[in-house]
Design an enzyme around this catalytic site. Structure first.
Site, PDB file in Angstrom:
ATOM      1  N   ASP A  16       0.853  -1.191   0.000  1.00 46.83           N
ATOM      2  CA  ASP A  16       0.000   0.000   0.000  1.00 46.83           C
ATOM      3  C   ASP A  16       0.890   1.244   0.000  1.00 46.83           C
ATOM      4  O   ASP A  16       2.112   1.140  -0.118  1.00 46.83           O
ATOM      5  CB  ASP A  16      -0.963  -0.023   1.194  1.00 46.83           C
ATOM      6  N   ALA A  17       0.306   2.394   0.158  1.00 50.30           N
ATOM      7  CA  ALA A  17       1.063   3.651   0.114  1.00 50.30           C
ATOM      8  C   ALA A  17       2.108   3.752   1.221  1.00 50.30           C
ATOM      9  O   ALA A  17       3.085   4.482   1.090  1.00 50.30           O
ATOM     10  CB  ALA A  17       0.108   4.839   0.195  1.00 50.30           C
TER      11      ALA A  17
END
Length: 142
Positions: A16-17
């Site tokens: 994810d980010a």
């Protein structure tokens, strides 16, 4: 008991980010390890599918214990813990070294690809699965 260990490198596409592996990817790692376990037993999944049979996941449970991160080297493990006439139960985990990051159980059933109904596994496949288990764990060896 036969167990398969699949080494995996964590890439940016897995995260994810924040650089942490996205939760659903653990199920993908489980899938890869199950496929390679079955292959290591000498079972060609495409041969099973030639008659229209399809393995489908009927149940999956997973516990997320620690995060895997970008560029980690992890290992996805799979072993057969039970087998019936139409289903197989796998115990699985993803580890980083000795740390268990995620663990779970997955049940897959052989089905008729057209109707979706369960069907008995071929005797040869059941014998291979029986050989990978402690005999008392095989629930149906007919």
């Amino acid at each position: 008991m036969l167990e398969f260990a699949l080494p995996i490198r964590i890439y940016i596409e897995d995260t994810d980010a924040g650089g942490i592996v996205y939760y659903v990817n653990y199920l993908k790692y489980f899938e890869r390890a199950r496929t390679e376990l079955i292959r290591s037993m000498g079972v060609d999944k495409t041969a099973v599918m030639e008659d229209g049979s399809v393995f489908v996941v009927t149940s999956a449970s997973i516990d997320y214990l620690l995060p895997a991160r970008l560029d980690d080297e992890v290992v996805a493990n799979a072993k057969v813990i039970a087998a019936g006439g139409a289903s197989i139960v796998f115990e699985q985990a993803v580890l980083r070294g000795e740390q268990v990051l995620a663990r779970g159980q997955v049940t897959a059933a052989l089905t008729d690809g057209k109707t979706g109904k369960p069907k008995r596994m071929p005797i040869g496949l059941r014998k291979v699965l029986k050989g990978a288990l402690i005999p008392k764990e095989v629930t149906d060896d007919r």
